[in-house]
Design an enzyme around this catalytic site. Structure first.
Site, PDB file in Angstrom:
ATOM      1  N   LYS A  54      10.609  -7.911   2.726  1.00 33.46           N
ATOM      2  CA  LYS A  54      10.841  -7.841   1.292  1.00 33.46           C
ATOM      3  C   LYS A  54      12.302  -7.480   1.008  1.00 33.46           C
ATOM      4  CE  LYS A  54       8.255  -6.047  -1.832  1.00 33.46           C
ATOM      5  NZ  LYS A  54       7.425  -5.130  -2.632  1.00 33.46           N
TER       6      LYS A  54
ATOM      7  N   LYS B 140      16.496  -2.245  -1.380  1.00 33.00           N
ATOM      8  CA  LYS B 140      17.773  -1.548  -1.568  1.00 33.00           C
ATOM      9  C   LYS B 140      18.172  -0.778  -0.318  1.00 33.00           C
ATOM     10  CE  LYS B 140      16.052   2.847  -3.447  1.00 33.00           C
ATOM     11  NZ  LYS B 140      16.839   3.747  -2.621  1.00 33.00           N
TER      12      LYS B 140
ATOM     13  N   LYS C 221       3.023   5.654   1.824  1.00 34.14           N
ATOM     14  CA  LYS C 221       4.281   6.386   1.635  1.00 34.14           C
ATOM     15  C   LYS C 221       4.347   7.646   2.496  1.00 34.14           C
ATOM     16  CE  LYS C 221       5.637   4.782  -2.943  1.00 34.14           C
ATOM     17  NZ  LYS C 221       6.088   5.162  -4.303  1.00 34.14           N
TER      18      LYS C 221
END
Length: 342
Positions: free
Chosen positions: A194, A197, A111
């Protein structure tokens, strides 16, 4: 009864992957466990969140729980920031956990990326807060996916170290709940990515708030290929699809996997049913299944999002019940570490 804690981050625009990977499993656990289902809004702010959007996103997660079938009277639904035990125990675990343990956490590295020095300290100590989420309620089991296994191992290490450091038998060592082979839901436009959103195309994902017509349109437009659906001979001796075969036809096997997941079937059953057929025929069947399973849930989520007072009442009731469960645990913790509370 054994106790489960699990949570979903309120990052907005929940999609089919979130439903099949987590929320559907929550519904299935209700009869066998005492369940605490959290909206982990404190975890969400480890990266920047628009405050107004965070409020809406928090309600969306609650609406998804309710629309999927979680019973808020039988179990607890709340948002993390309403119960102070999470932050209090999180700080104590910051002092129990070791820097070397956190340095091994691969999710922080993923991240933070190349800008690790600019990442928030909250993102770095996030696993300690996750341990606090679980152990504040002495949860015995935690549903985990591949990306959270390492964090649960850290939770177990923290529980053991706390008990040893303070010579108490206070925290259980929680066990993972793994639901067989997880269905990895990929983009409807590109089967190598994947479902997300953040994808700019709305047609790359089915969201949990899509109505029946929208679900049908997205399935119809989903990328497949021109080849016929294969038979069981492509599976290995364990009935598993080899990675190299999936890689050759990612969109095809993504749609077949979605159908299998929605029908609670193994991929082998789907291949047996549709062997030799083209994707034009298969998509009709997939549309029927997706619309029947997801359409009513999307409509209910929209209704709940328009009824903010009801959603907020569920959160308030859940927070009160969660705080009552955590209070005696925190008293034990404060006594163990020597915090004077006259």
């Amino acid at each position: 009864m054994k106790r489960i804690f699990s949570g979903v981050q309120p990052t907005g625009n929940l999609h089919l992957g979130n439903y099949l990977g987590a929320i559907r499993n929550f519904v299935r656990l209700q009869d066998d466990y005492e369940c605490i289902f959290c909206v982990v809004d404190m975890h969400a702010i480890t990266v920047w969140q628009d405050p107004k959007q965070l409020v809406d996103n928090t309600r969306e997660v609650v609406a998804s729980y309710l629309a999927a079938g979680v019973d808020p009277k039988k179990h607890i639904i709340f948002n993390q920031s309403q119960v102070s035990a999470h932050a209090e125990l999180g700080w104590i675990f910051n002092c129990v956990s070791r820097i070397g343990w956190l340095n091994r956490m691969t999710q922080f590295k993923d991240k933070a990326g190349k800008n690790r020095e600019k990442a928030s300290t909250g993102l770095y100590v996030y696993p300690n807060l996750m341990a606090a989420d679980i152990l504040a309620y002495k949860a015995t089991h935690v549903p985990v996916g591949e990306d959270q296994k390492q964090h649960l191992e850290l939770t177990r290490d923290i529980a053991i170290k706390f008990n040893n450091d303070f010579n108490v038998d206070l925290f259980p060592v929680p066990e993972p709940l793994i639901f067989g082979a997880a269905t990895r839901i990929m983009s409807l436009r590109d089967g190598s990515k994947k479902m997300s959103k953040s994808d700019p195309s709305d047609y790359s994902r089915i969201t949990m708030m899509d109505d029946a017509d929208t679900v049908a349109k997205k399935v119809k437009k989903a990328t497949s290929d021109q080849h016929l659906i294969p038979g069981l001979d492509i599976l290995d001796e364990n009935g598993v699809l080899p990675a190299e075969i999936r890689k050759d036809r990612p969109e095809a096997f993504n749609l077949l996997s979605i159908y299998a997941a929605l029908q609670d079937q193994e991929l082998s059953g789907v291949l047996s049913e549709f062997e030799g057929k083209g994707f034009a025929d298969f998509k009709k069947s997939l549309t029927d299944v997706a619309v029947s399973k997801l359409g009513p849930m999307g409509e209910e989520m929209k209704r709940l999002m328009d009824d903010k007072s009801h959603v907020d009442a569920v959160l308030k009731d859940g927070a009160d019940r969660a705080a009552a469960l955590a209070a005696p645990v925190m008293k034990e913790v404060f006594d163990a570490v020597g915090f004077l509370r006259p």
